[in-house]
Every structure is written in structure tokens, then in C-alpha cells.
Design a protein around this motif. Structure first.
Motif, PDB file in Angstrom:
ATOM      1  N   ASP A   2     -17.122   5.359  54.253  1.00 32.98           N
ATOM      2  CA  ASP A   2     -18.069   4.793  55.329  1.00 32.98           C
ATOM      3  C   ASP A   2     -18.002   3.227  55.330  1.00 32.98           C
ATOM      4  O   ASP A   2     -17.483   2.671  54.492  1.00 32.98           O
ATOM      5  CB  ASP A   2     -19.610   5.249  55.089  1.00 32.98           C
ATOM      6  CG  ASP A   2     -20.389   5.144  55.991  1.00 32.98           C
ATOM      7  OD1 ASP A   2     -19.998   4.805  57.192  1.00 32.98           O
ATOM      8  OD2 ASP A   2     -21.613   5.501  56.233  1.00 32.98           O
ATOM      9  N   GLY A  25     -21.154   6.340  39.235  1.00 32.78           N
ATOM     10  CA  GLY A  25     -21.416   7.398  40.127  1.00 32.78           C
ATOM     11  C   GLY A  25     -22.589   8.236  40.122  1.00 32.78           C
ATOM     12  O   GLY A  25     -23.003   9.117  40.808  1.00 32.78           O
ATOM     13  N   ALA A  85     -27.241  -8.630  39.880  1.00 30.73           N
ATOM     14  CA  ALA A  85     -28.011  -7.345  40.678  1.00 30.73           C
ATOM     15  C   ALA A  85     -29.621  -7.116  40.247  1.00 30.73           C
ATOM     16  O   ALA A  85     -29.820  -7.241  39.328  1.00 30.73           O
ATOM     17  CB  ALA A  85     -27.192  -6.556  40.625  1.00 30.73           C
ATOM     18  N   PHE A 116     -22.736  -8.340  51.252  1.00 31.47           N
ATOM     19  CA  PHE A 116     -23.382  -9.617  51.607  1.00 31.47           C
ATOM     20  C   PHE A 116     -22.650 -10.608  50.888  1.00 31.47           C
ATOM     21  O   PHE A 116     -22.178 -10.513  49.553  1.00 31.47           O
ATOM     22  CB  PHE A 116     -24.823  -9.685  51.108  1.00 31.47           C
ATOM     23  CG  PHE A 116     -25.721  -8.842  51.775  1.00 31.47           C
ATOM     24  CD1 PHE A 116     -26.436  -9.236  52.775  1.00 31.47           C
ATOM     25  CD2 PHE A 116     -25.569  -7.328  51.342  1.00 31.47           C
ATOM     26  CE1 PHE A 116     -27.369  -8.265  53.564  1.00 31.47           C
ATOM     27  CE2 PHE A 116     -26.388  -6.357  52.154  1.00 31.47           C
ATOM     28  CZ  PHE A 116     -27.400  -6.811  53.197  1.00 31.47           C
ATOM     29  N   ALA A 136     -29.648  -1.591  51.746  1.00 33.67           N
ATOM     30  CA  ALA A 136     -28.278  -1.564  51.637  1.00 33.67           C
ATOM     31  C   ALA A 136     -27.697  -2.525  50.412  1.00 33.67           C
ATOM     32  O   ALA A 136     -26.739  -2.170  49.888  1.00 33.67           O
ATOM     33  CB  ALA A 136     -27.702  -1.794  53.041  1.00 33.67           C
ATOM     34  N   ASP A 137     -28.505  -3.534  50.363  1.00 33.99           N
ATOM     35  CA  ASP A 137     -27.906  -4.638  49.362  1.00 33.99           C
ATOM     36  C   ASP A 137     -28.247  -4.038  47.677  1.00 33.99           C
ATOM     37  O   ASP A 137     -28.131  -4.954  47.000  1.00 33.99           O
ATOM     38  CB  ASP A 137     -28.549  -5.931  49.447  1.00 33.99           C
ATOM     39  CG  ASP A 137     -30.040  -6.204  49.044  1.00 33.99           C
ATOM     40  OD1 ASP A 137     -30.788  -4.913  49.222  1.00 33.99           O
ATOM     41  OD2 ASP A 137     -30.469  -7.208  48.893  1.00 33.99           O
ATOM     42  N   GLU A 189     -25.211   8.080  43.189  1.00 27.55           N
ATOM     43  CA  GLU A 189     -24.641   8.789  44.387  1.00 27.55           C
ATOM     44  C   GLU A 189     -24.790  10.352  44.055  1.00 27.55           C
ATOM     45  O   GLU A 189     -25.166  10.795  44.952  1.00 27.55           O
ATOM     46  CB  GLU A 189     -23.207   8.440  44.558  1.00 27.55           C
ATOM     47  CG  GLU A 189     -22.627   8.893  45.803  1.00 27.55           C
ATOM     48  CD  GLU A 189     -21.132   9.189  45.701  1.00 27.55           C
ATOM     49  OE1 GLU A 189     -20.630   9.042  44.824  1.00 27.55           O
ATOM     50  OE2 GLU A 189     -20.765  10.057  46.705  1.00 27.55           O
ATOM     51  N   GLY A 240     -24.233   0.448  45.637  1.00 24.29           N
ATOM     52  CA  GLY A 240     -23.059   1.070  46.406  1.00 24.29           C
ATOM     53  C   GLY A 240     -23.517   1.983  47.439  1.00 24.29           C
ATOM     54  O   GLY A 240     -23.076   2.062  48.645  1.00 24.29           O
ATOM     55  N   SER A 241     -23.812   3.109  46.782  1.00 25.35           N
ATOM     56  CA  SER A 241     -24.306   4.271  47.673  1.00 25.35           C
ATOM     57  C   SER A 241     -25.259   3.907  48.760  1.00 25.35           C
ATOM     58  O   SER A 241     -25.366   4.535  49.883  1.00 25.35           O
ATOM     59  CB  SER A 241     -24.499   5.637  46.961  1.00 25.35           C
ATOM     60  OG  SER A 241     -25.870   5.691  46.473  1.00 25.35           O
ATOM     61  N   ARG A 242     -26.288   3.299  48.420  1.00 25.86           N
ATOM     62  CA  ARG A 242     -27.212   2.972  49.236  1.00 25.86           C
ATOM     63  C   ARG A 242     -26.881   2.142  50.519  1.00 25.86           C
ATOM     64  O   ARG A 242     -27.254   2.052  51.506  1.00 25.86           O
ATOM     65  CB  ARG A 242     -28.435   2.162  48.657  1.00 25.86           C
ATOM     66  CG  ARG A 242     -29.006   3.085  47.873  1.00 25.86           C
ATOM     67  CD  ARG A 242     -30.397   2.547  47.249  1.00 25.86           C
ATOM     68  NE  ARG A 242     -31.129   3.492  46.394  1.00 25.86           N
ATOM     69  CZ  ARG A 242     -32.240   3.390  45.940  1.00 25.86           C
ATOM     70  NH1 ARG A 242     -32.949   2.071  45.879  1.00 25.86           N
ATOM     71  NH2 ARG A 242     -32.699   4.300  45.064  1.00 25.86           N
ATOM     72  N   SER A 243     -25.663   1.374  50.346  1.00 27.06           N
ATOM     73  CA  SER A 243     -25.105   0.598  51.441  1.00 27.06           C
ATOM     74  C   SER A 243     -24.550   1.163  52.295  1.00 27.06           C
ATOM     75  O   SER A 243     -23.830   0.964  53.335  1.00 27.06           O
ATOM     76  CB  SER A 243     -24.007  -0.636  50.883  1.00 27.06           C
ATOM     77  OG  SER A 243     -22.826   0.172  50.600  1.00 27.06           O
ATOM     78  N   LYS A 244     -24.264   2.610  51.984  1.00 23.94           N
ATOM     79  CA  LYS A 244     -23.610   3.522  53.040  1.00 23.94           C
ATOM     80  C   LYS A 244     -24.584   4.449  53.885  1.00 23.94           C
ATOM     81  O   LYS A 244     -24.377   5.058  54.510  1.00 23.94           O
ATOM     82  CB  LYS A 244     -22.475   4.320  52.258  1.00 23.94           C
ATOM     83  CG  LYS A 244     -21.833   3.474  51.523  1.00 23.94           C
ATOM     84  CD  LYS A 244     -20.417   4.073  51.165  1.00 23.94           C
ATOM     85  CE  LYS A 244     -19.674   3.076  50.716  1.00 23.94           C
ATOM     86  NZ  LYS A 244     -18.008   3.300  50.517  1.00 23.94           N
ATOM     87  N   GLU A 245     -25.880   4.142  53.420  1.00 20.34           N
ATOM     88  CA  GLU A 245     -27.106   5.025  54.170  1.00 20.34           C
ATOM     89  C   GLU A 245     -27.097   4.537  55.685  1.00 20.34           C
ATOM     90  O   GLU A 245     -26.540   3.426  56.333  1.00 20.34           O
ATOM     91  CB  GLU A 245     -28.365   4.689  53.553  1.00 20.34           C
ATOM     92  CG  GLU A 245     -28.560   5.634  52.560  1.00 20.34           C
ATOM     93  CD  GLU A 245     -28.970   7.015  52.914  1.00 20.34           C
ATOM     94  OE1 GLU A 245     -28.656   7.329  53.961  1.00 20.34           O
ATOM     95  OE2 GLU A 245     -29.137   7.910  52.164  1.00 20.34           O
ATOM     96  N   ALA A 262     -17.634   1.693  46.139  1.00 24.90           N
ATOM     97  CA  ALA A 262     -18.616   1.962  45.023  1.00 24.90           C
ATOM     98  C   ALA A 262     -18.876   3.611  44.890  1.00 24.90           C
ATOM     99  O   ALA A 262     -19.147   4.050  43.713  1.00 24.90           O
ATOM    100  CB  ALA A 262     -19.869   1.258  45.217  1.00 24.90           C
ATOM    101  N   LEU A 263     -18.762   4.200  45.706  1.00 24.60           N
ATOM    102  CA  LEU A 263     -18.626   5.713  45.813  1.00 24.60           C
ATOM    103  C   LEU A 263     -17.636   6.388  44.924  1.00 24.60           C
ATOM    104  O   LEU A 263     -16.423   5.918  45.161  1.00 24.60           O
ATOM    105  CB  LEU A 263     -18.651   6.419  47.025  1.00 24.60           C
ATOM    106  CG  LEU A 263     -19.846   6.162  47.975  1.00 24.60           C
ATOM    107  CD1 LEU A 263     -19.683   7.083  49.268  1.00 24.60           C
ATOM    108  CD2 LEU A 263     -21.359   6.434  47.210  1.00 24.60           C
TER     109      LEU A 263
END
Ligand SMILES: Nc1nc2c(ncn2[C@@H]2O[C@H](COP(=O)(O)OP(=O)(O)O)[C@@H](O)[C@H]2O)c(=O)[nH]1
Ligand SMILES: [Mg+2]
Lengths: 155, 457
Positions: free
Chosen positions: B69, A144, A131, B74, A15-16, A147, A19-24, B57-58
Motif C-alpha cells: 500500500d 510484525g 519514535a 514524513f 499514520a506517523d 500488524e 509502519g502498519s498504521r501508515s497504511k490505514e 514495514a509490513l
């Protein structure tokens, strides 16, 4: 993954990372078309995950979703896990922090030569606030792109 | 470093994403260059900068201006690390909000000072109480729009406190802020000289981590029993994750609901030194002095400590997220600890929605509604009250393939024994027969292995 005999794949996304991975979800279902729709995912409550699937579903399982980059290095260090040396200083003061395909991954300036030095770099050193994927081209372009890739079924 | 999961809830547009974005920026928790790049992106697209963009971010979300969502971010204070769950306020996304909130140990609930208490301010407050999240601070945002007026703040505080009291929540923490202007987030602001309470960061640092709570009695939901057959190894390893307490070699353990018991012979772990004791949150396996046959999902407790309750009926607070309503007498699947069984809704005591709070005599529980209900389970289950043991006192309900609801057990009821359940009982006897036959097979197998070891290598 289309056309393969497998019905699931275990992936190390976190998730860290971006962005889009933090919504998995930990158990992330893809339909026949391999599409991912962040807004219609079923909930995961507490430590109960989605473990029932309709025939034809393809599942991505993300056991490390809640881990951080630092957790990964601490684990590698503790368990003595062998890793590819591209993550360490290549002798020219550069190393890779995140690895993708050849043209889209750039090294970062760093003289870390082992997990311990990388942990030092992440906790108090130069990468504390930078990052991990800043060397990856697909994360740029207005944010984008990754995503879009996930929607199309990339990991 | 210690970590705490917090969720930010509240009605849409009341400023949740702005609050988090601003907290990240003001505590230097953003990756280098992120703030500048988002500001630049806004400039290039000729739109005003919003702190919320840092989170949303999306690409889709930035177009629609709402959070889809529960993003996780962090962030770090001097005291510890936080995982902030930015919950969407929009009603359609309630299920995501609940996914987010169910992981949280504490919550902030935002209310817009100008707009006042809105539908989701109430609904989220109620859901937090249903989820058993006790540490809640109410943050009154956009105080700049009401000239930082103490009167406006107090009026809202009184109104919302009265509502919380009807839910049985006592929260006296109300913080007047302006997320966008950074008022009372990290430091006290000159804009609200009348406010002497904690800032948002101070209140976050004051919340207790669930891990900080003192130890309970030993519990381990049995995940699986591993058997080995090579080289005459007839160890059976009982494996699972310890949800509370401590277990030592030599302790007598009892399995619930089967009530089978034995003593711990060894604690097995891979690639570590020999262990004689394990504790909360460790994933472990142990062997027993006698071979007993138990089922996955059984709860293991220590004979010298308190026992979980065993029943096939319980009362619960439940929230429903499924596309189809939750109906009486229809089979669903319950997952609790590592156990699964078929479950039937026996009675709906009342349905609670964000506004009216209490509706009796409902035939079903609809999407996004919460209810106080009675369930009956096909098999006997080990269970606990949520108030006494959070991890074994909560459950999810699966409808077809998806998790469609979740809840917490508020009362364990007497076992179902009237004539209406006779049919159920016959069924569970059949199930018992089936598991006995596997026990028989296993015993036979052990015997064969003993007398014909060469066949098994
Ligand atoms: N005046 C004022 N506007 C605010 C404040 N905080 C947020 N906003 C605005 O309220 C709108 C909704 O904020 P957002 O954070 O997206 O709300 P969310 O839907 O709860 O996440 C945005 O346009 C923000 O700029 C504040 O403290 N004062
Ligand atoms: Mg938002």
C-alpha cells in the motif's frame, strides 16, 4: 468489539505512529470476522472517503490519521485540553510518551511538565528523532507484531 | 512549518522505496536507531540490507519484496516538511497507488536506466496527468548500472519526453541518480560531472505547495444546515468547509444550482472570538438575513464574484479501479464536493491504456484503465473545470459500496434536454416535490414554534 451493538468506532490512530498504521484509511471497513487486509482496501481519493457500507460491516474511523505527534500536542496546548498527568514528568525525571497496557508500556526520561515543554522537546529537544512508541513492547519483535494485532482486529 | 505531499511513482523494482529510504537516511529524518535495527535484522536473517526495508514495514511485504500500500513517511529538509507517499508499482496495487497520488501536490517518476521505459513508467505518467499533478520530475535511477553514461541518460530522456508530449505534459526536469549509492540525491556527485541540473532534494524544495497559489473566488460546498429549537432560537446555520476565497459578514451569497440568495448575517464558530470573516480551508457556519431552504451539497458563492457552472452533463478524464467495468447507462453514484447524485455514463470517447494510449469504440471501461468520457447526472449540479478549481472540478464514482473510480472535469456540457431524458426529468420533478414538502413542513414547524413556543422547550 465483536458482539457489541455498535457498527463503528472512532479511533485516534495516526499514520506517523508505526509502519502498519501508515497504511490505514480514514474510513477502514472490517468484515464480519473483524479482519483487516491492507492489500484489498478500496481507495480514498482526495477528501472523498468510503461512506457506503454493506450490512454487517464494522467501520473504524480515523479522523486524525494525517496528524503528527507534534500536531496533537499543539492542539492540546491551543485548546487547553485536560489530559492524564502520566504524560508529564512524574517527579522522578520520567514520563510516558505513549500509553498502552501496564506491562507493555515503559516511561521515557524527560522532565517535561506541560504541553508547552513537550512541544519544545519534540521540535528542537531530545525527542526530535526518536519514535513515539519506542517504549511500547509490541512494536519490537521484528516489527510484525502490531500488524498481526491489527489483522486480528485490535486497534 | 510548511508541508508538501509528494508521491514517488514508477515501475516495480525501479527503485522507489530505495530512493525514499536513502533520502530519509541521508537527511537524518529517521527515528534514532531505526537504520541500525533494520541493518541488524538483515544480518540476523543473513540477507543483504536494503534501504527499502526501512519503509516496507509490513512483515508480509518484506517476504514478498513488494510494497502493498501507499505508505506515508514524513521527512524534513531545511526548507520544509514532506509527506512522501511510496506508491506501489505493481499493477494489482494500482488503486492504492492512485489513493496515494491523489493526495500529492508533486511527483517524482522513477525510471531504471538499464531496463528503460516500462509499462508502468508510461501508465503512471498518464495517471499523474489525469490526476492533474503538474509538478513532475523524472528521475533516472540505477545510473551506476550504465556506468553513469551521459549518452544512456540522454537517450532515455528523449524517449520519455516524446511519450510525455503525447499526453500534453511538458517536463524538462530529468535527474540522473543512483538511489542506492546516494548519487545526486542531496548533493551533486563526482560520478556525473556532466550533469549540472538540480539534485533530487533541490527539486523537491523547488516545488510549489498548492496552498501557495493565489486566492480564488469564494466557494463553500454546503455540508449541512443546523437548526436549533431550544429557547425560541430559530437560527439556521449553514455549515461547510471553505474550499477557496473569503467570506465576510454582509456579503451577498448565492447557492448553486438552486440560485437562492441572501446576505450573511453572522459567522458562527464554537469557542472562539466573534468572527466577521472566514477564508480558505476553514470549517465554518454562517447565518443569513433571510431564511432560505437549500440542499446539502449546494455550492455557495459570492454574488460579487464568478459563479460555478450548473449542468447535468460533463466531459471528464476518468480512471477506473472497480472490479466490475464501468458500463454505459447503468446507475452509479457520483460524489463531488459535498454533493451526491445518480450518474450515468453516456459516452466513451476513448479508452487510454499505458501502451497504445488511444482506443476508440469501447463498450466499457475496464479495471485499471483510464478514459475520456461523457457523464449525465440525474440532478443539476454545480461544477467547475478542474483546470480552474481543483477541489470542485474532481469527483469520485461509487459502484455499490466502494469508490470505484475518480476523475477530473475537463468540460461542462450543455444540459440534457432531448426526449430521451424526459423520464429523468419526471423523476427529478418528483424529487423536487419531495423536497418542497419538507420545506413546507419546516415552514409549518417554524410557525408552530412561533405561536406555541412552550411546546418546544
Ligand atoms: N544497482 C542499483 N540497484 C538499485 C538502485 N536503487 C535500487 N536498486 C535495487 O533495485 C531493487 C528494487 O528496488 P526497490 O526500491 O524495492 O524498488 P521499487 O519496487 O521501485 O520500490 C532493489 O534490490 C534495490 O537494491 C541503484 O541506484 N542502483
Ligand atoms: Mg517499493
Amino acid at each position: 468489539m465483536n458482539g457489541s451493538p455498535y457498527t463503528g468506532v472512532i479511533v485516534g490512530v495516526r499514520a506517523d505512529e508505526e509502519g502498519s498504521r501508515s497504511k490505514e484509511r480514514v474510513f477502514s471497513a472490517r468484515d464480519e470476522k473483524s479482519e483487516w487486509d491492507a492489500s484489498t482496501q478500496p481507495p480514498e481519493l482526495w477528501n472523498q472517503y468510503k461512506t457506503d457500507f454493506a450490512p454487517g460491516t464494522h467501520v473504524r474511523i480515523h479522523p486524525l490519521l494525517e496528524w503528527t505527534e507534534l500536531n496533537i500536542w499543539e492542539y492540546i496546548e491551543r485548546e487547553n485540553i485536560p489530559i492524564i498527568n502520566l504524560y508529564f514528568d512524574q517527579g522522578n525525571g520520567k514520563r510516558y510518551r505513549s500509553l498502552g497496557c501496564f506491562p507493555c508500556t515503559a516511561p521515557v526520561d524527560s522532565v517535561a511538565r506541560n504541553p508547552k515543554e513537550i512541544i519544545e522537546e519534540l521540535t528542537s529537544g531530545k525527542f526530535k528523532d526518536i519514535a513515539e512508541r519506542s517504549g511500547r513492547a509490541q512494536d519490537k519483535d521484528g516489527g510484525g507484531t502490531l500488524e498481526a494485532l491489527r489483522k486480528e482486529g485490535y486497534m | 512549518m510548511q508541508r508538501l505531499n509528494i508521491v514517488i511513482t514508477g515501475h516495480v523494482d525501479h527503485g522507489k522505496s530505495t530512493l525514499i529510504g536513502r533520502l530519509l537516511a541521508d537527511t537524518d529524518s529517521l527515528p534514532q536507531g531505526k537504520l541500525e535495527s533494520v541493518k541488524k535484522m538483515c544480518e540476523n536473517n543473513a540477507r543483504p540490507f536494503e534501504y527499502a526495508f526501512l519503509l516496507d514495514a509490513l512483515a508480509d511485504e518484506q517476504k514478498q519484496g513488494i510494497t502493498i500500500d501507499s505508505a506515508r513517511v514524513f521527512f524534513q529538509s531545511k526548507k520544509r516538511e514532506y509527506i512522501i507517499i511510496d506508491a506501489p508499482g505493481h499493477i494489482e496495487f494500482l488503486k492504492n497507488m492512485i489513493s496515494g497520488a491523489s493526495r500529492a501536490e508533486a511527483a517524482l517518476l522513477l525510471i531504471d536506466a538499464k531496463e528503460g521505459v516500462a509499462e508502468n513508467s508510461k501508465r503512471h505518467g498518464m495517471l499523474l496527468s489525469l490526476l492533474g499533478i503538474k509538478q513532475v520530475a523524472i528521475v533516472v535511477n540505477k545510473m551506476d548500472l550504465v556506468n553513469f553514461s551521459e549518452i544512456a541518460f540522454t537517450k532515455l530522456k528523449v524517449e520519455y519526453s516524446e511519450y510525455l508530449a503525447t499526453l500534453g505534459i511538458k517536463s524538462d526536469i530529468f535527474i540522473p541518480i543512483s538511489a542506492r549509492e546516494g548519487v545526486n540525491l542531496i548533493e551533486h556527485s563526482a560520478s556525473t560531472p556532466w550533469y549540472k541540473g538540480p539534485t533530487v532534494l533541490e527539486i523537491l524544495d523547488s516545488f510549489k505547495s498548492v496552498e501557495e497559489k493565489e486566492n480564488d473566488d469564494f466557494r463553500m460546498p454546503l455540508q449541512d444546515v443546523y437548526k436549533f429549537t431550544r429557547d425560541n432560537d430559530d437560527r439556521r446555520i449553514y455549515a461547510g468547509t471553505v474550499t477557496s476565497g473569503e467570506l465576510n459578514v454582509g456579503d451577498e451569497v448565492v447557492f448553486y444550482p438552486s440560485l437562492k440568495r441572501s446576505k450573511v448575517a453572522s459567522i458562527e464558530s464554537f469557542n472562539t472570538e466573534v468572527k466577521t470573516s472566514v477564508k480558505e480551508s476553514e470549517a465554518v457556519g454562517f447565518t443569513l438575513q433571510t431564511q432560505i431552504y437549500v440542499r446539502n451539497g449546494d455550492v455557495v458563492a459570492r454574488a460579487d464574484q464568478s459563479a460555478p457552472k450548473v449542468s447535468n452533463r460533463f466531459e471528464a478524464n476518468l480512471f477506473w479501479l472497480g472490479a466490475k467495468p464501468l458500463e454505459l447507462d447503468k446507475p452509479y453514484k457520483i460524489k463531488i464536493g459535498s454533493a451526491q447524485s445518480t450518474i450515468y455514463l453516456e459516452e466513451i470517447k476513448r479508452v487510454i491504456d499505458g501502451d497504445t494510449l488511444d482506443r476508440a469504440d469501447e463498450p466499457s471501461v475496464g479495471r485499471h484503465e483510464a478514459a475520456c468520457v461523457i457523464f449525465r447526472v440525474h440532478d443539476l449540479l454545480a461544477m467547475e473545470l478542474f483546470a480552474e478549481n481543483q477541489k470542485l472540478g474532481r469527483f469520485v464514482i461509487v459502484d455499490e459500496y466502494d469508490i470505484a473510480g475518480g476523475g477530473i472535469i475537463t468540460e461542462v456540457l450543455e444540459q440534457y434536454t432531448t426526449r430521451r431524458t424526459k423520464a429523468l426529468h419526471v423523476n427529478s420533478v418528483l424529487v423536487d416535490k419531495a423536497s418542497e414538502s419538507t420545506e413546507f413542513e419546516e415552514e409549518l414547524f417554524a410557525l408552530l414554534r412561533k405561536h406555541f413556543p412552550h411546546q418546544f422547550n
